[in-house]
Motif scaffolding. Structure first.
Motif, PDB file in Angstrom:
ATOM      1  N   GLY A  81       0.844  -1.189   0.000  1.00 21.62           N
ATOM      2  CA  GLY A  81       0.000   0.000   0.000  1.00 21.62           C
ATOM      3  C   GLY A  81       0.877   1.235   0.000  1.00 21.62           C
ATOM      4  N   VAL A  82       0.463   2.262  -0.730  1.00 23.66           N
ATOM      5  CA  VAL A  82       1.259   3.492  -0.808  1.00 23.66           C
ATOM      6  C   VAL A  82       0.447   4.652  -0.249  1.00 23.66           C
ATOM      7  N   GLU A  83       1.110   5.490   0.524  1.00 23.23           N
ATOM      8  CA  GLU A  83       0.442   6.557   1.279  1.00 23.23           C
ATOM      9  C   GLU A  83       1.379   7.749   1.377  1.00 23.23           C
ATOM     10  N   CYS A  84       0.802   8.955   1.528  1.00 25.79           N
ATOM     11  CA  CYS A  84       1.623  10.138   1.794  1.00 25.79           C
ATOM     12  C   CYS A  84       0.965  10.947   2.894  1.00 25.79           C
ATOM     13  N   GLY A  85       1.771  11.654   3.650  1.00 27.30           N
ATOM     14  CA  GLY A  85       1.260  12.483   4.730  1.00 27.30           C
ATOM     15  C   GLY A  85       2.286  13.526   5.117  1.00 27.30           C
ATOM     16  N   GLY A  86       1.835  14.718   5.462  1.00 30.93           N
ATOM     17  CA  GLY A  86       2.772  15.803   5.724  1.00 30.93           C
ATOM     18  C   GLY A  86       3.596  16.075   4.477  1.00 30.93           C
ATOM     19  N   SER A  87       2.909  16.152   3.313  1.00 35.42           N
ATOM     20  CA  SER A  87       3.621  16.335   2.051  1.00 35.42           C
ATOM     21  C   SER A  87       4.175  17.747   1.932  1.00 35.42           C
ATOM     22  N   ASP A  88       5.251  17.887   1.146  1.00 34.97           N
ATOM     23  CA  ASP A  88       5.828  19.204   0.883  1.00 34.97           C
ATOM     24  C   ASP A  88       5.998  19.370  -0.622  1.00 34.97           C
ATOM     25  N   GLY A  89       6.586  20.492  -1.010  1.00 32.66           N
ATOM     26  CA  GLY A  89       6.756  20.791  -2.422  1.00 32.66           C
ATOM     27  C   GLY A  89       7.714  19.883  -3.147  1.00 32.66           C
ATOM     28  N   PHE A  90       8.481  19.071  -2.424  1.00 29.15           N
ATOM     29  CA  PHE A  90       9.401  18.118  -3.041  1.00 29.15           C
ATOM     30  C   PHE A  90       8.816  16.704  -3.120  1.00 29.15           C
ATOM     31  N   SER A  91       7.711  16.437  -2.409  1.00 30.27           N
ATOM     32  CA  SER A  91       7.168  15.077  -2.353  1.00 30.27           C
ATOM     33  C   SER A  91       6.880  14.526  -3.744  1.00 30.27           C
ATOM     34  N   GLY A  92       6.278  15.353  -4.593  1.00 33.43           N
ATOM     35  CA  GLY A  92       5.926  14.912  -5.934  1.00 33.43           C
ATOM     36  C   GLY A  92       7.087  14.845  -6.891  1.00 33.43           C
TER      37      GLY A  92
ATOM     38  N   PRO B  59     -10.288   8.224   2.467  1.00 29.98           N
ATOM     39  CA  PRO B  59     -10.102   9.662   2.648  1.00 29.98           C
ATOM     40  C   PRO B  59      -8.639  10.063   2.560  1.00 29.98           C
ATOM     41  N   GLY B  60      -8.383  11.368   2.597  1.00 31.11           N
ATOM     42  CA  GLY B  60      -7.018  11.866   2.563  1.00 31.11           C
ATOM     43  C   GLY B  60      -6.342  11.816   3.923  1.00 31.11           C
ATOM     44  N   ASN B  61      -7.123  11.619   4.982  1.00 32.45           N
ATOM     45  CA  ASN B  61      -6.564  11.516   6.337  1.00 32.45           C
ATOM     46  C   ASN B  61      -5.536  10.385   6.383  1.00 32.45           C
ATOM     47  N   ASP B  62      -4.318  10.710   6.834  1.00 29.29           N
ATOM     48  CA  ASP B  62      -3.204   9.754   6.781  1.00 29.29           C
ATOM     49  C   ASP B  62      -3.518   8.432   7.467  1.00 29.29           C
ATOM     50  N   VAL B  63      -3.970   8.515   8.719  1.00 32.78           N
ATOM     51  CA  VAL B  63      -4.169   7.293   9.494  1.00 32.78           C
ATOM     52  C   VAL B  63      -5.388   6.530   9.004  1.00 32.78           C
ATOM     53  N   GLU B  64      -6.483   7.231   8.697  1.00 34.95           N
ATOM     54  CA  GLU B  64      -7.668   6.548   8.173  1.00 34.95           C
ATOM     55  C   GLU B  64      -7.341   5.816   6.872  1.00 34.95           C
ATOM     56  N   SER B  65      -6.551   6.459   6.020  1.00 40.44           N
ATOM     57  CA  SER B  65      -6.212   5.848   4.738  1.00 40.44           C
ATOM     58  C   SER B  65      -5.251   4.678   4.912  1.00 40.44           C
ATOM     59  N   THR B  66      -4.244   4.821   5.767  1.00 35.77           N
ATOM     60  CA  THR B  66      -3.330   3.710   6.036  1.00 35.77           C
ATOM     61  C   THR B  66      -4.078   2.536   6.655  1.00 35.77           C
ATOM     62  N   THR B  67      -4.999   2.847   7.578  1.00 34.80           N
ATOM     63  CA  THR B  67      -5.845   1.807   8.170  1.00 34.80           C
ATOM     64  C   THR B  67      -6.619   1.074   7.083  1.00 34.80           C
ATOM     65  N   ALA B  68      -7.137   1.822   6.106  1.00 35.26           N
ATOM     66  CA  ALA B  68      -7.910   1.219   5.017  1.00 35.26           C
ATOM     67  C   ALA B  68      -7.035   0.361   4.115  1.00 35.26           C
ATOM     68  N   LEU B  69      -5.832   0.816   3.801  1.00 35.86           N
ATOM     69  CA  LEU B  69      -4.920   0.047   2.948  1.00 35.86           C
ATOM     70  C   LEU B  69      -4.659  -1.339   3.534  1.00 35.86           C
ATOM     71  N   VAL B  70      -4.390  -1.371   4.822  1.00 38.37           N
ATOM     72  CA  VAL B  70      -4.110  -2.652   5.477  1.00 38.37           C
ATOM     73  C   VAL B  70      -5.377  -3.507   5.538  1.00 38.37           C
ATOM     74  N   GLY B  71      -6.528  -2.868   5.797  1.00 37.79           N
ATOM     75  CA  GLY B  71      -7.781  -3.609   5.835  1.00 37.79           C
ATOM     76  C   GLY B  71      -8.119  -4.275   4.509  1.00 37.79           C
ATOM     77  N   SER B  72      -7.622  -3.706   3.408  1.00 34.60           N
ATOM     78  CA  SER B  72      -7.867  -4.296   2.089  1.00 34.60           C
ATOM     79  C   SER B  72      -6.785  -5.293   1.688  1.00 34.60           C
ATOM     80  N   GLY B  73      -5.780  -5.484   2.545  1.00 38.88           N
ATOM     81  CA  GLY B  73      -4.831  -6.559   2.311  1.00 38.88           C
ATOM     82  C   GLY B  73      -3.375  -6.185   2.142  1.00 38.88           C
ATOM     83  N   ALA B  74      -3.001  -4.915   2.247  1.00 38.76           N
ATOM     84  CA  ALA B  74      -1.590  -4.547   2.112  1.00 38.76           C
ATOM     85  C   ALA B  74      -0.775  -5.198   3.219  1.00 38.76           C
TER      86      ALA B  74
END
Length: 546
Positions: free
Chosen positions: A309-320, A440-455
Motif C-alpha cells: 500500500g502506498v500513502e503520503c502524509g505531511g507532504s511538501d513541495g518536493f514530495s511529488g 479519505p485523505g486523512n493519513d491514518v484513516e487511509s493507512t488503516t484502510a490500505l491494510v484492511g484491504s490486504g496490504a
C-alpha cells in the motif's frame, strides 16, 4: 503524465517538471532579481521565492490556468508578474475536464532482471496468502470495550515482558526518584514466542450511535484485519447491545475466510457473569492463540505475494518530485514481478482522474473509478465540503497551494502500470497488479484502510515528517528531502533527498528501496514506526452520528 526529470536539472536552482508546465519549482530559497534559465529562455525573478514553492514563467492574468506535471493544477484569481510566486492569494484550485484519449494498451515495464527469482521470508497461511509479520489480534466490536482491551493489553505485556514503553517508564522513574532508586526496565523474554511479532490491541470510537452502514463498514474493516495475512487469529470483545453485533462480524469474516481457517474467539460482556471472568476467558484465548501462532515459521515466498500500500502524509513541495515518483517506480517493479500495489486517498487524485482512467484495464474498471469518485464528491458537497479543502496549512506553507497540485504529485506513488481493479472502502484486494482504493485523505484513516484491504507492507512518503504506523503491517517512512531525514532520523527509514540534489536517479534508488522492502517483509529490517510502537488505527466514519 510523462516524467521529464533528469539529475542534471537538480543542480540548478529550480526545475520545470513537465515540458507543458508554465511554472517552475524552486529547489532552494531564491532571491528577487535572480536570472533563471528555462530551456534556453531567460527570466528574472520579480520577488523572493521560498524553496519548494512555484513561480511563473510569464505574466499571468485572472482566469489563466496554472499547469504543473503537464496537467491543470489551479486558476489565477489575481494578476501574477513574470517570475513571481504563486500563492493562495493569487491562485485557486482548478482542474481540467479533459477526457482520456483512449486507453493505454501497453506500458513500459521496468527492467526487473536483477530481482527475477528473488524471494522474501514470510508466514504462509492456510488460505495460500503470505504474511510479512505474525500477530495475534485483540479487537473490540464497540468503543464500550476499549477499557477492557486496555486491561488485556497491560496484562499480556506484563506477563510476556513485552512493554513497548518500558524505556519511557524507566525514564519517568529516574526523573521522579533519581538514578539510585529507579527500578530497571523489564526486557521481553524472546524465548517464549520466537515466531510471534506481537499481540496487537486495537481500539476505536465506533460500533454504536451511528448508522447501520457505519456498523457494517466497521465489521468489514475488522474482518479485513482479522483475516489479514499478517494475523494468525483474533480475540474479539463485544458488549452485547451495540449496533455492530457479533453475527455481523462473523458474516464479514466468513466472506473472507469461507472455510473457517482463521481461529477467532468471541466474548460478550453482557452474557458473562463478571468482568474478571470476561478478562480470564479472553486472556486464556490470547495465550492459547499465541501457542498456535508460534508454530508458524517464516519460509521463502515469491515477490508476487507482496501487496504494498502506498500513502503520503505531511507532504511538501518536493514530495511529488522525489519520494512519490520513487515509490511509484517500486510499485512498477513489483507489478512487473507479479506483485500488487494499492493507491488510495481519492481526494488526492482530484485533477488526474483522466490519467488514471486511461490506465484502467477495461471500461468496467474505469467506470467504477468514476462512479466512486463522483459519489465521494457528492457526499462531501452534501456537508458543505470540497476536495479543494484537502491541503493542510503545512502543505500550503511548503508549496502545495491547491489540491490539484497536491494530487498531481500524490498520484505519482502509483507509478505507470495498468490499473487492474478499483476497490471501495473495506473491499479486499483480489487481483494482482495496481489497485485503486476509495479512502479519505486523512493519513491514518487511509493507512488503516490500505491494510484492511490486504496490504502486507506500506510505503509512506512525507516531506514535513509524519510518524504514522500500523498495528499489523510494517510501514516504511520515506523522506522527500534529506534535511527531514536527518532531523527526524528516528522516524524516517529511507531518504529520497539525493534525487533532489542530483546525486542519484529514481531508477537507482528504486532498486535500493525495493531491496529494503524485501528485507522488511522478511523480518530482517524493523521499521522505525514499529521500533517506536507507532500503532495507529482509525476507521473511516462515512455516515453521521445519531
Amino acid at each position: 503524465m510523462t516524467q521529464t526529470i533528469v539529475s542534471d536539472q537538480y543542480r540548478q536552482p529550480s526545475l520545470r517538471v513537465h515540458d507543458r508546465d508554465n511554472v517552475r519549482v524552486a529547489l532552494r530559497d531564491l532571491s528577487a532579481g535572480l536570472e533563471i534559465d528555462d530551456n534556453g529562455q531567460r527570466l528574472r525573478l520579480s520577488e523572493n521565492v521560498r524553496h519548494k514553492h512555484k513561480f511563473t514563467l510569464h505574466a499571468m492574468q485572472s482566469g489563466d490556468l496554472v499547469v504543473m506535471y503537464g496537467v491543470t493544477v489551479g486558476r489565477v484569481v489575481a494578476p501574477i508578474a513574470e517570475g513571481a510566486a504563486i500563492t493562495t492569494a493569487n491562485v485557486e484550485h482548478a482542474t481540467a475536464d479533459a477526457e482520456p484519449q483512449g486507453r493505454r494498451a501497453q506500458w513500459d515495464a521496468p527492467d526487473v532482471s536483477a530481482f527475477t527469482g528473488q524471494t522474501f521470508d514470510g508466514y504462509h497461511r492456510p488460505d495460500g496468502r503470505v504474511g510479512t509479520a505474525n500477530h495475534w489480534l485483540v479487537v473490540p466490536l464497540v468503543f464500550c470495550e476499549n477499557r477492557n482491551i486496555e486491561v488485556l493489553r497491560q496484562c499480556v505485556e506484563d506477563a510476556i515482558g513485552d512493554d513497548p514503553y518500558r524505556d519511557y517508564k524507566h525514564m519517568a522513574r529516574r526523573m521522579l526518584h533519581g538514578d539510585a532508586q529507579a527500578a530497571p526496565a523489564a526486557t521481553p523474554d524472546a524465548s517464549l514466542f520466537p515466531n510471534i511479532d506481537g499481540v496487537r490491541f486495537l481500539t476505536h470510537t465506533l460500533g454504536c450511535g451511528g448508522t447501520d452502514d457505519d456498523a457494517q463498514a466497521l465489521c468489514q474493516l475488522l474482518a479485513g484485519y482479522i483475516c489479514h495475512p499478517n494475523v494468525a487469529g483474533a480475540t474479539v470483545l463485544s458488549l452485547g447491545c451495540q449496533k455492530a453485533q457479533i453475527e455481523m462480524l462473523k458474516e464479514a469474516v466468513a466472506k473472507r475466510d469461507p472455510e473457517g481457517l482463521r481461529p477467532v474467539h468471541y466474548f460478550e460482556q453482557q452474557a458473562t457473569d463478571t468482568e474478571p471472568e470476561l478478562i480470564r476467558q479472553a486472556l486464556g484465548s490470547i495465550f492459547d492463540g499465541l501457542k498456535v501462532a508460534n508454530a508458524v515459521e517464516r519460509r521463502p515466498a515469491p515477490l508476487s505475494e507482496l501487496t504494498i500500500g502506498v500513502e503520503c502524509g505531511g507532504s511538501d513541495g518536493f514530495s511529488g518530485l522525489s519520494a512519490n515518483p520513487l515509490v511509484g517506480a517500486v510499485i512498477d517493479r513489483l507489478a512487473a514481478l507479479g506483485g500488487s500495489g494499492i493507491l488510495s486517498e481519492f481526494p488526492e487524485l482530484c485533477g488526474v482522474e483522466h490519467e488514471l482512467v486511461a490506465r484502467c484495464r477495461d471500461d468496467a474498471t474505469a467506470s467504477r473509478f468514476r462512479q466512486l469518485m463522483e459519489a465521494y464528491q457528492r457526499h462531501a458537497a452534501s456537508v458543505g465540503a470540497h476536495f479543494s479543502m484537502n491541503p493542510s496549512p503545512g502543505n500550503i506553507r511548503d508549496g502545495l497551494i491547491t489540491d490539484a497540485m497536491k494530487s498531481a504529485g500524490a498520484a505519482k506513488k502509483g507509478g505507470d502500470s495498468p490499473i487492474v481493479d478499483v476497490l471501495d472502502y473495506t473491499e479486499p484486494q483480489v487481483r494482482k497488479g495496481l489497485n485503486l482504493l476509495c479512502s479519505p485523505g486523512n493519513d491514518v484513516e487511509s493507512t488503516t484502510a490500505l491494510v484492511g484491504s490486504g496490504a502486507n507492507l506500506v510505503m509512506f512518503t512525507t516531506g514535513l515528517g509524519t510518524p504514522t504506523g500500523n498495528p499489523v503491517t510494517p510501514v516504511l517512512k520515506l523522506a522527500s528531502n534529506s534535511e527531514l531525514a536527518q532531523r527526524m532520523h528516528d522516524v524516517i527509514d529511507f531518504d529520497a533527498g539525493p534525487i533532489i540534489r542530483g546525486e542519484a536517479d529514481i531508477a537507482e534508488l528504486a532498486d535500493e528501496l525495493l531491496r529494503l522492502c524485501i528485507d522488511t517483509a522478511s523480518g530482517r529490517y524493523r521499521t522505525k514506526a514499529m521500533r517506536l510502537s507507532q500503532l495507529d488505527f482509525i476507521p473511516w466514519k462515512r455516515g453521521v452520528s445519531l
